[in-house]
Design a protein around this motif. Structure first.
Motif, PDB file in Angstrom:
ATOM      1  N   PRO A 112      56.061  40.823  93.486  1.00  7.66           N
ATOM      2  CA  PRO A 112      55.105  40.998  92.396  1.00  7.66           C
ATOM      3  C   PRO A 112      55.463  42.223  91.538  1.00  7.66           C
ATOM      4  O   PRO A 112      56.112  43.153  92.026  1.00  7.66           O
ATOM      5  CB  PRO A 112      53.782  41.219  93.129  1.00  7.66           C
ATOM      6  CG  PRO A 112      54.193  41.845  94.427  1.00  7.66           C
ATOM      7  CD  PRO A 112      55.527  41.263  94.774  1.00  7.66           C
ATOM      8  N   ILE A 113      55.032  42.196  90.277  1.00 10.56           N
ATOM      9  CA  ILE A 113      55.310  43.320  89.378  1.00 10.56           C
ATOM     10  C   ILE A 113      54.097  44.234  89.190  1.00 10.56           C
ATOM     11  O   ILE A 113      54.183  45.221  88.479  1.00 10.56           O
ATOM     12  CB  ILE A 113      55.839  42.842  88.011  1.00 10.56           C
ATOM     13  CG1 ILE A 113      54.797  41.986  87.285  1.00 10.56           C
ATOM     14  CG2 ILE A 113      57.152  42.097  88.182  1.00 10.56           C
ATOM     15  CD1 ILE A 113      55.128  41.698  85.825  1.00 10.56           C
ATOM     16  N   GLY A 114      52.981  43.893  89.822  1.00  9.73           N
ATOM     17  CA  GLY A 114      51.781  44.713  89.694  1.00  9.73           C
ATOM     18  C   GLY A 114      50.573  44.000  90.272  1.00  9.73           C
ATOM     19  O   GLY A 114      50.700  43.040  91.019  1.00  9.73           O
ATOM     20  N   LEU A 115      49.405  44.509  89.895  1.00 10.05           N
ATOM     21  CA  LEU A 115      48.139  43.929  90.327  1.00 10.05           C
ATOM     22  C   LEU A 115      47.422  43.332  89.129  1.00 10.05           C
ATOM     23  O   LEU A 115      47.527  43.844  88.016  1.00 10.05           O
ATOM     24  CB  LEU A 115      47.222  44.993  90.940  1.00 10.05           C
ATOM     25  CG  LEU A 115      47.725  45.803  92.122  1.00 10.05           C
ATOM     26  CD1 LEU A 115      46.612  46.739  92.614  1.00 10.05           C
ATOM     27  CD2 LEU A 115      48.188  44.914  93.245  1.00 10.05           C
ATOM     28  N   ILE A 116      46.670  42.267  89.373  1.00  8.54           N
ATOM     29  CA  ILE A 116      45.805  41.685  88.352  1.00  8.54           C
ATOM     30  C   ILE A 116      44.414  41.540  88.954  1.00  8.54           C
ATOM     31  O   ILE A 116      44.275  41.198  90.132  1.00  8.54           O
ATOM     32  CB  ILE A 116      46.341  40.325  87.830  1.00  8.54           C
ATOM     33  CG1 ILE A 116      45.498  39.846  86.634  1.00  8.54           C
ATOM     34  CG2 ILE A 116      46.430  39.288  88.942  1.00  8.54           C
ATOM     35  CD1 ILE A 116      46.146  38.720  85.840  1.00  8.54           C
TER      36      ILE A 116
END
Length: 158
Positions: A112-116
């Motif tokens: 993953p590239i981050g949080l949503i």
């Protein structure tokens, strides 16, 4: 002031811990119909416990592909027991969860590239800042017409 403890429980969880987390959610009525609390309990990152070792806060994350962003992110959720909605605790839970997940995201597959986060809390819905003190950035609305916010990991590429 009561001493609260943050407990990182990412990874494998005992059946007893899964049951304890599921029971907490059920007691607060926060699991939507059709969701399986035991499945969601496996996604827990941090627990916050009070001095009696009762769960008073929970954060969860699970890997999901977000087509609009063309990448995988970790869908992030958090919950504080209403009796423990004290100034700064939510922010600390978000930052602790983000920092830990950023430190391990390269080990997750797909990476993953981050949080949503889809913002459901009525108090948080009042926030109109594009960037909040949690570091999350407003990116639009979900299909449920709720605000979506993203926080990218260092070095994230699209």
């Amino acid at each position: 002031m009561e001493q609260l403890t943050f407990e990182n429980v990412w990874g494998e969880k005992s059946p007893a811990l899964i049951e304890e987390i599921s029971n907490k959610w059920k007691s607060l009525g926060v699991i939507p119909p059709g969701d399986i609390p035991e499945k969601r309990a496996r996604q827990v990152v941090f627990l916050i416990r009070n001095e009696k070792r009762e769960i008073v806060g929970i954060s969860t994350a699970y890997n999901i592909r977000i087509e609009q962003l063309g990448n995988h992110l970790l869908a992030f959720r958090s919950m504080l027991d209403p009796q423990y909605r004290i100034p700064g605790l939510f922010i600390k839970l978000v930052h602790s969860s983000f920092d830990y997940l950023e430190s391990i995201h390269h080990t997750l597959e797909p990476q993953p590239i981050g949080l949503i986060a889809e913002i459901e809390n009525s108090n948080l819905l009042k926030l109109r800042d594009a960037v909040t003190s949690t570091g999350f950035i407003f990116i639009g609305y979900s299909s449920r017409k709720l605000p979506l916010r993203v926080r990218y990991f260092k070095g994230a590429k699209f």
